[in-house]
Enzyme design. Structure first.
Site, PDB file in Angstrom:
ATOM      1  N   PRO A  87      -7.173   8.865  28.676  1.00 21.71           N
ATOM      2  CA  PRO A  87      -7.618   9.119  27.301  1.00 21.71           C
ATOM      3  C   PRO A  87      -6.711   8.387  26.323  1.00 21.71           C
ATOM      4  O   PRO A  87      -5.494   8.342  26.496  1.00 21.71           O
ATOM      5  CB  PRO A  87      -7.470  10.645  27.171  1.00 21.71           C
ATOM      6  CG  PRO A  87      -7.614  11.154  28.565  1.00 21.71           C
ATOM      7  CD  PRO A  87      -6.979  10.103  29.431  1.00 21.71           C
ATOM      8  N   CYS A  88      -7.324   7.814  25.296  1.00 22.85           N
ATOM      9  CA  CYS A  88      -6.594   6.808  24.525  1.00 22.85           C
ATOM     10  C   CYS A  88      -6.436   7.155  23.052  1.00 22.85           C
ATOM     11  O   CYS A  88      -6.030   6.316  22.259  1.00 22.85           O
ATOM     12  CB  CYS A  88      -7.325   5.476  24.643  1.00 22.85           C
ATOM     13  SG  CYS A  88      -9.100   5.595  24.306  1.00 22.85           S
ATOM     14  N   GLN A  89      -6.723   8.398  22.651  1.00 24.07           N
ATOM     15  CA  GLN A  89      -6.707   8.708  21.226  1.00 24.07           C
ATOM     16  C   GLN A  89      -5.357   8.434  20.573  1.00 24.07           C
ATOM     17  O   GLN A  89      -5.269   8.019  19.424  1.00 24.07           O
ATOM     18  CB  GLN A  89      -7.094  10.189  21.006  1.00 24.07           C
ATOM     19  CG  GLN A  89      -8.548  10.494  21.246  1.00 24.07           C
ATOM     20  CD  GLN A  89      -8.860  10.749  22.715  1.00 24.07           C
ATOM     21  OE1 GLN A  89      -8.002  10.578  23.582  1.00 24.07           O
ATOM     22  NE2 GLN A  89     -10.082  11.156  22.999  1.00 24.07           N
ATOM     23  N   ASN A 127      -7.947   0.543  28.629  1.00 25.16           N
ATOM     24  CA  ASN A 127      -7.536   1.406  27.520  1.00 25.16           C
ATOM     25  C   ASN A 127      -7.837   0.719  26.195  1.00 25.16           C
ATOM     26  O   ASN A 127      -8.380  -0.398  26.170  1.00 25.16           O
ATOM     27  CB  ASN A 127      -6.034   1.730  27.642  1.00 25.16           C
ATOM     28  CG  ASN A 127      -5.703   3.136  27.158  1.00 25.16           C
ATOM     29  OD1 ASN A 127      -5.981   3.473  26.019  1.00 25.16           O
ATOM     30  ND2 ASN A 127      -5.109   3.938  28.026  1.00 25.16           N
TER      31      ASN A 127
END
Length: 356
Positions: A87-89, A127
């Site tokens: 997850p790249c938030q 990503n």
């Protein structure tokens, strides 16, 4: 007589709803398992990724030996691909509150543990471009150094998935590391012409005209969020095929106070997709007209769940499970586009076939 090589196999860390895994399967790679902490991924993943296990696990707690035993993996396996699409938030350029995503900042570092333990033939990391811009902080710099010191040929680049057959403009950092051959692996652009919204959406492509608030109870999920009466008035003033909120900027009843005097800021909000361009990046909020350029090119509504999935290059038969529109949209928006994943898988297979 050339000896046929064993089939490549992959383990997909942070698998979500299965976009990367599905693309790998389509390329011809055997996906052993998908690993994710979110239980709401399980049903979608297991239904669509044939033959793969779904392992619900927190990568911060999962141990290398535990995974080795569970999947009967061996170290130094030339046919093994470890994939990490965390997850790249936290590393995203999108201006969001990073508080909830702080833990995700270290996911690449945790993934590195498994790469070091198994020393697989191939490693894939996908990503947001932000992990490259902040490669020291994200752990990417140390990871690349370790890979090179351990005889991996490392190629990494920021690609726009629209160059690889996905009907969407979406920039992604992609790293492919290989210790099986002496060649670094890059992707070959799969299309001469970018796939556009017109190529995949609209009535001619099986998407009947619907109104906002439509609920599709079939697996097709042509479901779309409701919008308020004032927003309906706003959309009627947004030009078809690529119009934006400037269409109602001079209407004192409809203009939003937050946009007064800011005609050049956040212009995609309330904006329509263009028919003859790839869509903008499909985020987890693509079902909302106020969260980006997510209005249908002609109809006065946001994109439906299935339209968002199609722009992510999921096949129409891909089945999504979730307790709400937002939960399913999160699975779709967070996914690696399967068509792009397939291109990654094909590049690895081509390399593997050339191994001595």
């Amino acid at each position: 007589m050339k000896v046929r090589k064993p089939r490549l196999k992959a383990v997909d860390f942070f698998c979500g709803g299965g976009g990367m895994s599905y693309g790998m399967l389509e390329a011809g790679i055997n996906v052993l398992a998908g690993i994710d902490y979110e239980p709401n991924c399980k049903q979608t993943y297991e239904h669509n990724i044939t033959g793969a296990q779904f392992i619900k696990a927190d990568v911060f707690e999962l141990q290398e030996q535990e995974l080795e035993d569970k999947l009967n993996l061996t170290k130094n396996d030339d046919n093994l691909i470890l994939i990490g699409c965390s997850p790249c938030q936290f590393w995203s350029i999108i201006n969001t509150d990073k508080t909830k995503s702080t833990k995700s900042a270290n996911l690449l570092i945790e993934f590195t543990r498994f790469v070091k333990h198994f020393n697989p033939g191939y490693v894939v990391v996908e990503n947001v471009p932000g992990v490259l811009r902040q490669k020291k902080e994200s752990g990417l710099e140390d990871f690349i150094i370790w890979l090179k010191e351990n005889d991996y040929k490392v190629h990494f680049e920021v690609h726009n998935v629209a160059e690889y057959g996905v009907p969407q403009s979406r920039k992604r950092f992609t790293l492919i590391a290989n210790r099986v051959t002496d060649e670094s692996i890059d992707l070959i652009k799969s299309v001469e012409r970018k796939v556009t919204v017109r190529d995949v959406l609209g009535q001619v492509n099986g998407f009947p005209e619907i109104k906002d608030g439509h609920k599709d109870k079939t697996d097709f999920l042509h479901t779309v969020a409701s919008i308020s009466e004032v927003n309906k008035k706003r959309l009627k003033k947004v030009a078809k095929d690529g119009g934006d909120r400037l269409g109602f900027a001079n209407d004192t009843e409809l203009q939003l106070a937050c946009f007064e005097g800011k005609d050049n800021s956040f212009k995609d909000t309330f904006g329509r997709l263009w028919w003859d361009k790839p869509s903008p990046t499909i985020t987890t909020k693509f079902f909302s007209i106020s969260n980006g350029r997510f209005v249908h090119p002609d109809e006065d509504r946001a994109l439906s769940l299935r339209e968002g999935a199609t722009l992510q290059s999921f096949p129409k038969e891909y089945k999504f499970y979730g307790t709400s529109t937002s939960a399913i949209a999160r699975l779709i928006g967070n996914a690696v586009p399967p068509q792009y994943a397939k291109c990654i898988g094909e590049a690895i297979i081509n390399n593997h076939l050339n191994a001595v």
